[in-house]
Design a protein around this motif. Structure first.
Motif, short mmCIF file in Angstrom:
data_model
loop_
_atom_site.label_atom_id
_atom_site.label_comp_id
_atom_site.label_asym_id
_atom_site.label_seq_id
_atom_site.Cartn_x
_atom_site.Cartn_y
_atom_site.Cartn_z
N ALA A 1 22.34 31.69 -62.17
CA ALA A 1 23.44 31.13 -61.45
C ALA A 1 23.11 29.25 -61.43
N LYS A 2 21.92 29.15 -61.12
CA LYS A 2 21.71 27.52 -60.77
C LYS A 2 21.82 26.95 -62.27
N THR A 3 21.55 27.53 -63.21
CA THR A 3 21.46 26.89 -64.57
C THR A 3 22.73 27.10 -65.35
N LYS A 4 23.55 27.74 -64.91
CA LYS A 4 24.97 28.16 -65.62
C LYS A 4 25.39 26.86 -65.96
N ASN A 5 25.72 25.81 -65.12
CA ASN A 5 26.44 24.67 -65.65
C ASN A 5 25.62 23.39 -65.65
N VAL A 6 24.10 23.60 -65.76
CA VAL A 6 23.36 22.54 -65.79
C VAL A 6 22.30 22.98 -66.79
N ASP A 7 22.17 22.03 -67.68
CA ASP A 7 21.20 22.21 -68.78
C ASP A 7 19.62 21.70 -68.27
N GLU B 1 4.94 16.25 -52.79
CA GLU B 1 5.14 14.97 -52.26
C GLU B 1 6.32 14.20 -52.59
N ALA B 2 6.79 14.65 -53.82
CA ALA B 2 7.89 13.87 -54.08
C ALA B 2 9.32 14.64 -53.62
N GLY B 3 9.23 15.87 -52.83
CA GLY B 3 10.17 16.25 -52.39
C GLY B 3 10.82 17.62 -53.12
N LEU B 4 10.41 17.87 -54.35
CA LEU B 4 10.84 18.90 -55.18
C LEU B 4 10.79 20.23 -54.39
N GLN B 5 11.65 21.03 -54.52
CA GLN B 5 11.83 22.53 -54.28
C GLN B 5 12.28 23.58 -54.97
N LYS B 6 11.76 24.88 -54.75
CA LYS B 6 12.11 25.92 -55.41
C LYS B 6 13.65 25.96 -55.63
N GLY B 7 14.13 26.38 -56.73
CA GLY B 7 15.40 26.24 -56.81
C GLY B 7 15.97 24.98 -57.61
N ASP B 8 15.17 23.91 -57.49
CA ASP B 8 15.51 22.50 -58.19
C ASP B 8 15.77 22.87 -59.45
N VAL B 9 16.40 22.04 -60.50
CA VAL B 9 16.40 22.33 -61.78
C VAL B 9 16.04 20.91 -62.45
N ILE B 10 15.03 20.95 -63.19
CA ILE B 10 14.71 19.57 -63.69
C ILE B 10 15.49 19.45 -64.92
N THR B 11 16.15 18.11 -65.29
CA THR B 11 16.87 17.71 -66.33
C THR B 11 16.40 16.77 -67.38
N GLY B 12 15.54 16.04 -66.79
CA GLY B 12 14.78 14.77 -67.41
C GLY B 12 13.57 14.19 -66.94
N LEU C 1 11.47 11.35 -62.56
CA LEU C 1 12.08 12.59 -62.76
C LEU C 1 13.49 12.81 -62.19
N THR C 2 14.32 13.61 -63.19
CA THR C 2 15.70 13.72 -62.71
C THR C 2 15.88 15.29 -62.59
N TYR C 3 16.77 15.59 -61.54
CA TYR C 3 16.84 17.08 -61.27
C TYR C 3 17.96 17.41 -60.56
N ASN C 4 18.56 18.52 -60.82
CA ASN C 4 19.96 18.90 -60.13
C ASN C 4 19.45 19.87 -58.75
N ARG C 5 20.11 19.60 -57.55
CA ARG C 5 20.06 20.46 -56.28
C ARG C 5 21.03 20.82 -56.09
N ASP C 6 21.56 22.00 -56.00
CA ASP C 6 22.99 22.45 -55.60
C ASP C 6 23.92 21.65 -56.13
N GLY C 7 23.93 21.36 -57.43
CA GLY C 7 25.27 20.81 -57.91
C GLY C 7 24.91 19.47 -57.85
N ALA C 8 24.13 18.61 -57.30
CA ALA C 8 24.04 17.16 -56.98
C ALA C 8 22.82 16.87 -58.03
N ASP C 9 23.02 15.53 -58.92
CA ASP C 9 22.17 15.20 -59.47
C ASP C 9 21.26 13.94 -58.70
#
Length: 210
Positions: free
Chosen positions: A28-34, A49-60, A87-95
């Motif tokens: 579901a999380k990666t359906k519209n995010v590569d 420490e950078a605030g990354l969480q389970k469920g985030d999607v790393i994109t770059g 690091l770029t990532y998507n969390r709940d639809g927000a980059d």
């Protein structure tokens, strides 16, 4: 060079583990995010420490597009503790974009010579056909116990882990594991699963193998 400079090998460590695309939440999380779905963030790591969480999607990573966990592991393995990465990532639809400083894990240098698998510091056992079928695998090599060696010093791998691939090549026996590690050169990425979560593939990077 690491041995001369540090007296022990040091590798950069991000502190995340990735999914394999099979869970409903991940799909579901990666359906519209590569990108690559994070299933776990290690406490005290650079990622935490950078605030990354389970469920985030790393994109770059440093401007390069990321679509597999292997890409992240290989790029981080080529860096040094203390280096900064973007690091770029998507969390709940927000980059989102975050700058983080890599941490390191130090380990005593061990050369992989004749008995490559033994140098990893583990006792291995071929996975039985019955157990493999139970886990949905065609084969693999299970870590029965860990002792001082490369695996314990460079990774957070746990006993019970089933190695299924080395650098993308399928592994079914201890002999195949030894051969693959000998052919790997100075670094390798081992992939596999834990019996408690057979649907989730984990990857561990090994450096300074010879």
């Amino acid at each position: 060079a690491d041995i001369i400079k540090y007296g022990s090998t040091k590798r950069a460590y991000l502190g995340v583990m990735f999914g394999n695309g099979q869970s409903d939440e991940e799909q579901a999380k990666t359906k519209n995010v590569d990108g690559v779905y994070i299933v776990e963030v290690s406490k005290g790591s650079a990622a935490a420490e950078a605030g990354l969480q389970k469920g985030d999607v790393i994109t770059g990573l440093n401007g390069a597009k990321i679509t597999t966990g292997t890409q992240v592991i290989e790029r981080i393995a080529a860096m040094r503790p203390g280096e900064k990465v973007m690091l770029t990532y998507n969390r709940d639809g927000a980059d989102k974009t975050v700058s983080l400083t890599l941490k390191g894990e130090a380990g005593t240098y061990t050369a992989l010579t004749g008995k490559a698998a033994e140098q990893l510091g583990a006792n291995f056992e071929n996975l039985s056909k019955e157990k493999a079928a139970e886990l949905g695998l065609t084969g693999g090599v299970q870590i029965k116990s860990l002792k001082p060696g490369i695996l314990r010093e460079q990774t957070r791998i746990r006993e019970g882990f089933v190695v299924t691939k080395v650098n993308g090549k399928k592994i079914s026996t201890t002999e195949e594991l030894t051969t693959a590690l000998k052919a790997a050169g100075s670094s390798a990425i081992i992939s596999g699963v834990y019996p408690s979560q057979p649907q989730r593939e984990y990857q561990y990077a090994l450096n300074d193998l010879g």
